[in-house]
Design a protein around this motif. Structure first.
Motif, short mmCIF file in Angstrom:
data_model
loop_
_atom_site.label_atom_id
_atom_site.label_comp_id
_atom_site.label_asym_id
_atom_site.label_seq_id
_atom_site.Cartn_x
_atom_site.Cartn_y
_atom_site.Cartn_z
N GLY A 15 0.82 -1.22 0.00
CA GLY A 15 0.00 0.00 0.00
C GLY A 15 0.84 1.25 0.00
N THR A 17 3.28 4.19 -2.43
CA THR A 17 2.98 5.29 -3.34
C THR A 17 2.13 4.78 -4.50
OG1 THR A 17 5.17 6.12 -2.77
CG2 THR A 17 4.08 7.16 -4.64
N ALA A 18 2.66 3.81 -5.24
CA ALA A 18 1.92 3.31 -6.40
C ALA A 18 0.67 2.55 -5.95
CB ALA A 18 2.83 2.39 -7.22
N LEU A 37 -3.00 -5.09 0.43
CA LEU A 37 -2.33 -5.65 1.61
C LEU A 37 -1.06 -4.86 1.90
CD1 LEU A 37 -2.60 -9.38 0.48
CD2 LEU A 37 -4.00 -8.25 2.22
N ALA A 87 4.46 1.82 5.66
CA ALA A 87 3.19 2.44 6.07
C ALA A 87 2.28 2.47 4.87
CB ALA A 87 3.44 3.89 6.51
N GLY A 90 3.53 4.23 1.90
CA GLY A 90 4.89 3.75 1.63
C GLY A 90 5.93 4.85 1.77
N PHE A 94 7.36 9.14 3.85
CA PHE A 94 8.66 9.15 4.50
C PHE A 94 9.69 9.93 3.70
CE2 PHE A 94 11.72 5.79 6.54
CZ PHE A 94 12.68 6.76 6.76
N ALA A 96 11.61 13.03 1.19
CA ALA A 96 12.01 14.44 1.39
C ALA A 96 11.14 15.39 0.59
CB ALA A 96 13.48 14.62 1.02
N LEU A 97 10.11 14.86 -0.09
CA LEU A 97 9.03 15.65 -0.70
C LEU A 97 9.41 16.46 -1.94
CD1 LEU A 97 7.37 16.86 2.61
CD2 LEU A 97 6.42 15.21 1.01
N CYS A 260 3.13 -3.98 -5.88
CA CYS A 260 3.49 -2.58 -5.61
C CYS A 260 4.32 -2.51 -4.34
CB CYS A 260 2.24 -1.73 -5.42
SG CYS A 260 1.11 -1.71 -6.81
N LEU A 269 9.82 -10.73 -3.55
CA LEU A 269 8.61 -11.56 -3.54
C LEU A 269 8.47 -12.38 -4.82
CD1 LEU A 269 6.06 -9.11 -1.86
CD2 LEU A 269 6.91 -11.27 -0.93
N ASN A 487 18.29 7.87 -1.59
CA ASN A 487 16.96 7.25 -1.48
C ASN A 487 16.14 7.14 -2.76
OD1 ASN A 487 17.24 7.26 1.50
ND2 ASN A 487 17.12 9.46 1.22
N ALA A 488 16.78 6.79 -3.84
CA ALA A 488 16.01 6.65 -5.09
C ALA A 488 15.58 5.19 -5.33
CB ALA A 488 16.80 7.16 -6.27
N ALA A 535 7.52 11.58 -7.78
CA ALA A 535 6.57 12.10 -8.78
C ALA A 535 6.42 11.10 -9.93
CB ALA A 535 7.04 13.44 -9.30
#
Ligand code: FAD
Length: 562
Positions: A15, A17-18, A37, A87, A90, A94, A96-97, A260, A269, A487-488, A535
């Protein structure tokens, strides 16, 4: 006993971003039953998630998967921390926006039918709600989408000095890094995915509006352990462990499974489900259903290093935020709560630029991020954590150099067949001399900017790397000792044409060999669009939803893009 559920049209695994975008778009049709899930909790109501500056408190917390890279010589034997959001929402809950899309060329270079920059632009605009009035008029921005994009509602005087010093160092100003009709290079103000200074994460922008739908079931606290497939490539079930530790299976016969889980967990997975490189699966005793060599290959991340400087006056963001060590200023807290502005409304790196470290490069290879604060160490991630824990009050500024179009590729491999044991992650940091050169030139550019007149009465000492390190060899040693992740993390199940043996998903994002299993997350980017990936992941999921629902041909032909 294993509980089995049935009658599901779509199971969304993860659950993030995507996942939140898909949950929203696919459940818009009330006749479709969608289950999502997610192992993590909902971030809605958490101040730590909502207040951008509290990002520092998320690292190494229960919101973080806390992955780490496999130690290599290139990183001086260090395991580099790899943050991922755990979360609903995702990593968008979390990150840096920063709102960046890269350049049109990034997408066109893939040469993938249906995924040209024109298709991407339509998807970017569909997701975006641009708040800066001048940009809202541009054909490169959207105004009606769910994700609010705005300028930071805080400007530290040190950030203004940074822009001035960069211009003095010869850079040009760029008023919109996402305007594809102009060069991405330049210096200026980055935009943020926030709404009135609050984080616009996918659980708020996409999931919350859909939660009332009776045909959407969102199950947090549930970790998927594998997808069950038959020999003809049909996914028949999704196996997961619920929050009480019970194993359950969702029957998906006749429906679809959409992975996702992000660029680390999705290939993990798939391998646990019998889809991956034959030798890797056999090594761990997993029956090979589909030998797909590209699963877990092609992993890329943004490497980063930092220059840190102490300054004369107490004017850093932390000086403004704290009235004593670790004690937040009530006035600043109130300013954010009431007006959504001030130092709490930023993640601290909303000014910077894009640079070609070598004029022969078609696109910028370096992103410089300016932070009006000084961390505890040159490792940006550790500094974030330390500031979050101690509310430290050291005054200074940091320039973070980020390799945004890295050459290095790494891999995700299995540590064991236990789904709860994290995979081996090797992003290939510093394994490419071109990437190391980008970072080295970034350090030198930061020094050049720091020595300009605009910083003359501000900066005192270069704390790191330190004036003693000057030669290529000295700087390269500093890079291997302090390199961290920006963090990419992407590319580990890349999209491609059937002739590409390393492609994992086709142009409709279906996993090779399967009929009803797709991947829709940052794993599928063949290369990283030069900039942060949030984005692009929103836009990917937007376009993927249209493809899955059968109405994909949304383009903006009037722009005449390639
Ligand atoms: P995610 O959003 O990570 O979602 C994956 C989801 O799958 C998570 O919710 C996870 O809990 C779940 N999951 C994992 N395993 C399982 C399982 N076994 N079963 C079920 N679910 C599972 N991007 C920007 O644009 N700007 C930035 O400034 C920026 N900064 C960043 C800073 C940080 C610290 C981080 C971590 C990321 C940053 N990014 C940024 C990157 C951006 O957030 C990600 O690229 C993007 O969110 C990836 O989306 P995704 O859907 O692929 O994965």
């Amino acid at each position: 006993a294993v509980q089995t559920h049935g009658n599901v049209d779509f199971v969304v695994v993860g659950g993030g971003t995507a996942g939140c975008v898909l949950a929203n778009r696919l459940s818009a049709d009330p006749s479709k039953h969608v289950v999502m899930l997610e192992p993590g909790p909902s971030p809605v109501g958490s101040v730590k998630v909502a207040a951008p500056v509290a990002l520092t408190k998320l690292f190494h917390s229960s919101w973080d998967w806390k992955f780490a890279s496999d130690p290599t010589r290139a990183t001086a034997g260090r395991a580099v921390h790899l943050a991922r959001g755990r979360a609903l929402g995702g990593s968008s809950a979390f990150n840096a926006l920063l709102y960046h899309r890269g350049s049109a060329q990034d997408f066109d270079e893939w040469g993938l039918p249906g995924w040209s920059s024109e298709h991407w632009l339509a998807a970017f605009c569909a997701v975006e709600r641009q708040r800066r009035p001048e940009l809202a008029k541009s054909v490169y921005h959207g105004t009606d989408g769910p994700v609010s994009v705005e300028d930071a509602r805080y400007e530290n005087p040190l950030s203004s000095a940074f822009v001035q010093a960069s211009l003095q160092a010869g850079m040009k100003e760029n008023p919109d890094f996402n305007d594809w009709s102009t060069d991405q290079a330049g210096v200026g103000r980055f935009q943020l995915q926030t709404r009135r200074g609050r984080r616009a994460h996918a659980a708020a922008t996409h999931l919350r509006p859909a939660l009332r739908r009776r045909n959407l079931q969102v199950r947090s606290g549930c970790s998927v352990t594998r997808v069950i497939l038959n020999e003809s490539g049909e996914a028949t079930g999704v196996e997961f462990v619920d929050k009480h530790g019970n194993k359950q299976i969702i029957d998906v016969s006749g429906g679809e499974v959409i992975m996702c889980a992000g660029a680390i967990s999705t290939p993990h997975l798939l391998m646990l489900s019998g889809i991956g490189p034959r030798a890797e699966l056999e090594k761990h005793g997993i029956p090979v259903l589909f030998d797909v060599p590209g699963v877990g290959a092609n992993l890329a991340d943004h490497p980063a290093v930092a220059n840190g400087y102490s300054i004369r006056e107490r004017m850093s963001i932390t000086d403004e935020m704290f009235i004593a060590k670790g004690i937040l200023s009530p006035a600043r807290l109130l300013q954010w709560l009431v007006r959504g502005s001030g130092p709490l409304s930023t993640t601290g790196c909303d000014f910077g630029g894009f640079v070609r470290t070598d004029t022969s490069k078609a696109l910028p290879d370096l992103q410089l991020r300016f932070v009006p604060g000084l961390g505890t160490s040159p490792d940006g991630v550790s500094s974030y954590r330390d500031i979050g824990r101690s509310g430290q009050l050291r005054s200074g500024v940091t320039f973070q150099s980020v390799g945004i179009r890295p050459q290095a590729r790494g891999s995700i491999r299995l540590r064991s067949r236990d789904p709860f044991e994290p995979p081996l992650v090797e992003p290939g940091f510093a394994s490419s001399s071109a990437d190391v050169k980008t970072l080295r030139e970034g350090i030198r550019l930061a020094r050049k900017i720091a020595s300009q007149p605009a910083f003359k009465d501000i900066i005192v000492t270069e704390e790191w790397p330190g004036a003693g390190l000057q030669t290529d060899e000295e700087l390269d040693e500093y890079i291997s000792r302090t390199l961290h992740s920006a963090n990419a993390i992407a590319g580990s199940c890349k999209m491609g044409v059937p002739e590409d043996p390393m492609a994992v998903v086709d142009l409709e994002l279906r996993v090779r060999g399967t009929t009803n299993l797709r991947v829709v997350d940052a794993s599928v980017f063949p290369t990283m669009p030069g900039g942060q990936l949030g984005a692009s992941t929103f836009a990917l999921a937007e376009r993927a939803s249209s493809i899955i629902l059968g109405g994909a041909e949304t383009t903006t032909p009037s722009l005449g893009l390639a």
